[in-house]
Every structure is written in C-alpha cells, then in structure tokens.
Write an enzyme that holds these catalytic residues in place. Sequence first.
Site, PDB file in Angstrom:
ATOM      1  N   HIS A 149       0.824  -1.430  -0.083  1.00 46.33           N
ATOM      2  CA  HIS A 149      -0.001  -0.010   0.004  1.00 46.33           C
ATOM      3  C   HIS A 149       0.836   1.123  -0.005  1.00 46.33           C
ATOM      4  O   HIS A 149       0.703   2.412  -0.769  1.00 46.33           O
ATOM      5  CB  HIS A 149      -0.933   0.106   1.160  1.00 46.33           C
ATOM      6  CG  HIS A 149      -2.005  -1.028   1.061  1.00 46.33           C
ATOM      7  ND1 HIS A 149      -2.733  -1.393   2.504  1.00 46.33           N
ATOM      8  CD2 HIS A 149      -2.146  -2.020   0.169  1.00 46.33           C
ATOM      9  CE1 HIS A 149      -3.540  -2.355   2.011  1.00 46.33           C
ATOM     10  NE2 HIS A 149      -3.254  -2.830   0.949  1.00 46.33           N
ATOM     11  N   HIS A 165      -9.003  -1.497  -5.472  1.00 49.00           N
ATOM     12  CA  HIS A 165      -8.018  -1.960  -4.399  1.00 49.00           C
ATOM     13  C   HIS A 165      -6.893  -2.957  -4.760  1.00 49.00           C
ATOM     14  O   HIS A 165      -5.724  -2.810  -4.547  1.00 49.00           O
ATOM     15  CB  HIS A 165      -8.636  -2.528  -3.332  1.00 49.00           C
ATOM     16  CG  HIS A 165      -7.537  -2.703  -2.252  1.00 49.00           C
ATOM     17  ND1 HIS A 165      -6.933  -1.707  -1.549  1.00 49.00           N
ATOM     18  CD2 HIS A 165      -6.906  -3.931  -1.636  1.00 49.00           C
ATOM     19  CE1 HIS A 165      -6.141  -2.005  -0.745  1.00 49.00           C
ATOM     20  NE2 HIS A 165      -5.845  -3.522  -0.662  1.00 49.00           N
ATOM     21  N   ASP A 197      -3.020  -2.566  -5.081  1.00 49.71           N
ATOM     22  CA  ASP A 197      -1.833  -3.424  -4.819  1.00 49.71           C
ATOM     23  C   ASP A 197      -0.872  -3.879  -5.764  1.00 49.71           C
ATOM     24  O   ASP A 197       0.159  -3.910  -5.821  1.00 49.71           O
ATOM     25  CB  ASP A 197      -2.589  -4.886  -4.355  1.00 49.71           C
ATOM     26  CG  ASP A 197      -3.232  -4.681  -3.136  1.00 49.71           C
ATOM     27  OD1 ASP A 197      -2.884  -4.020  -2.352  1.00 49.71           O
ATOM     28  OD2 ASP A 197      -4.052  -5.744  -2.571  1.00 49.71           O
ATOM     29  N   HIS A 202      -0.868 -10.801  -5.012  1.00 46.46           N
ATOM     30  CA  HIS A 202       0.655 -10.583  -4.612  1.00 46.46           C
ATOM     31  C   HIS A 202       1.531 -11.660  -5.156  1.00 46.46           C
ATOM     32  O   HIS A 202       2.966 -11.081  -5.577  1.00 46.46           O
ATOM     33  CB  HIS A 202       0.788 -10.453  -2.983  1.00 46.46           C
ATOM     34  CG  HIS A 202       0.100  -9.299  -2.423  1.00 46.46           C
ATOM     35  ND1 HIS A 202      -0.036  -7.846  -2.873  1.00 46.46           N
ATOM     36  CD2 HIS A 202      -1.084  -9.562  -1.457  1.00 46.46           C
ATOM     37  CE1 HIS A 202      -0.824  -7.296  -2.101  1.00 46.46           C
ATOM     38  NE2 HIS A 202      -1.402  -8.117  -1.311  1.00 46.46           N
TER      39      HIS A 202
END
Length: 279
Positions: free
Chosen positions: A53, A235, A239, A262
């Site tokens: 973030h 969001h 990321d 991720h």
Amino acid sequence: MTLNPAPENTGILFRRTDISKDLYIEALAEYVSSTDRSTTLTKDGVSVATVEHLLSALTGMGIDNAVIDIDNIEIPILDGSAKPYIDAVWKSGIVLQNAPRKYIELDREITVSSEKTGSSIVITPAQSPSFDVKIDFNSKVLGLQNAHWDKSVIYAEEIGVCRTFVFFHEIEYLFKNNLIKGGDVDNAIVIVEHPVSKEQLEHMSQLFNVPMLERCENGYLNNLQLRFPNECARHKLLDLIGDFRLAGGFLKADVKAVRSGHTINTNAAKEIRKHMLSI
C-alpha cells in the site's frame, strides 16, 4: 513509521530502526520473501511486511526517492487503503529533484500466468504507464469488476482511497491464525457471500468489539460504505501498482492483469528485473 527524504537515485529503502540503523532493505523484487495476503521483503534475516500500500502511494504520487524508518515488522495498515500515506505526503510536501527520472523500458512483451489460480499478467512496452485489472472471485456479490489507471486518472482520488477487502467466512480463520491482529471493521470491506445467522453476526461483533453488525441487501457487511461500486477491483489495482514498484522504479508499459494477487504480481516484477539485467 517515518517517511524521510532521500537524495537523487536512492530509490525506496526500508530501515528497521528497532534492529539496525545501518541495514537498508531495497524495494526490489529479489527481496520478496512472502506473499501470504501481503508482500514481505527480507534481507539479511530482517523483514518488513505489508509494503504494497505504501509503495503504491509513493508510485501514484510520483515519489522517486525515500527512506522509510519503521520500528516493527509491519507497515501500519491504517484504514486499509493508501489514503493516510497520501495525506501525510501532501501535508509535508514534495520536492522536485535535479536528476531525471530513470524509467524502466522493456524491449519485448512479458507474460506471467498461473494455471493453479487462473491468473495472468501481460506487460507490453508503451510510452507511459497504464494498468488494467480484472477480478473474478466467483462471487455473486462482487461479480466481475474492472479498474484502470493511467496518468489521466487522479491516483489520490480514484485509486489510493480504495480499501482492502475480505470475505466474511475468512475472518475467523484469520483471527485464529493471528493474520489480522491489527485489523478492525474500519479498515476492510467485508463481503458476506452467503446468508449468515444472527449468532454468527453476534460472534463477529464480539471479535471486533463493536455494536451489532448486519448483512446489507447488496451482500456487504454494514461496517463500511463503499467509496466506489468497484472499490474491490480498484484496491486490487492499488496492490498491483505497489507490487510492481518492486521492479525498481517507474515502468513504461501497458499492464493487463486478470485475477491478480501478490504472488503473481511480485513474480511479474521479478521477471521484469531479470529481463532488465539481461539487456
């Protein structure tokens, strides 16, 4: 955590002040040590977690150089978005430096995919950065969502304010495994995919020590109001931008991601690093 100015060509460095003021962890993909629900960097046995973030905020705001001091392992989650970091940087101000920005420019397309998750990222050389994300969690509540960011989109207003999200059925597991110790109902959108009992809602309210929670008609818990109908996709875009900063700078490429997370984000950043080192 303290964000400090840094000289030209420093890049983004993390420093665990509780361990050593002389060890710097560079924000580079080769230091990724874990991607379990967040991105962790480790160098010489020292780690800093949940960097995505903050790295997204610094990228979206055009920050080339900074030293980040932190006295614990995890970057503060705050409200679950990049907004608190954005606000703090705007308040302190941004300085124009003398050295020209060093862009990462590819000479060919790079594709990374995962058969296991059905996720993929295609990175195509371009004149300026562009990111597109498509999410699909097989969720009736979320449906299929898309999000886009390029220089024409105001990051601080359209992307950086979008909060993380979690499914209701995941929360108890996360609590039991100490994975959301710093979480509360103010920093995550909670998706209630299936109807839940009053007892389940009471238990959740007790876990977070808040008044009685309820499932709204749209399938979200009533702890937060959505900032955008596709806030969850935005969001995921936040990321992606943060994880891609681990490629080592600002990327001149068109990035298209499907069902990203991720692991594939940082694997793509590693592939970019490998490619640039081979040129």
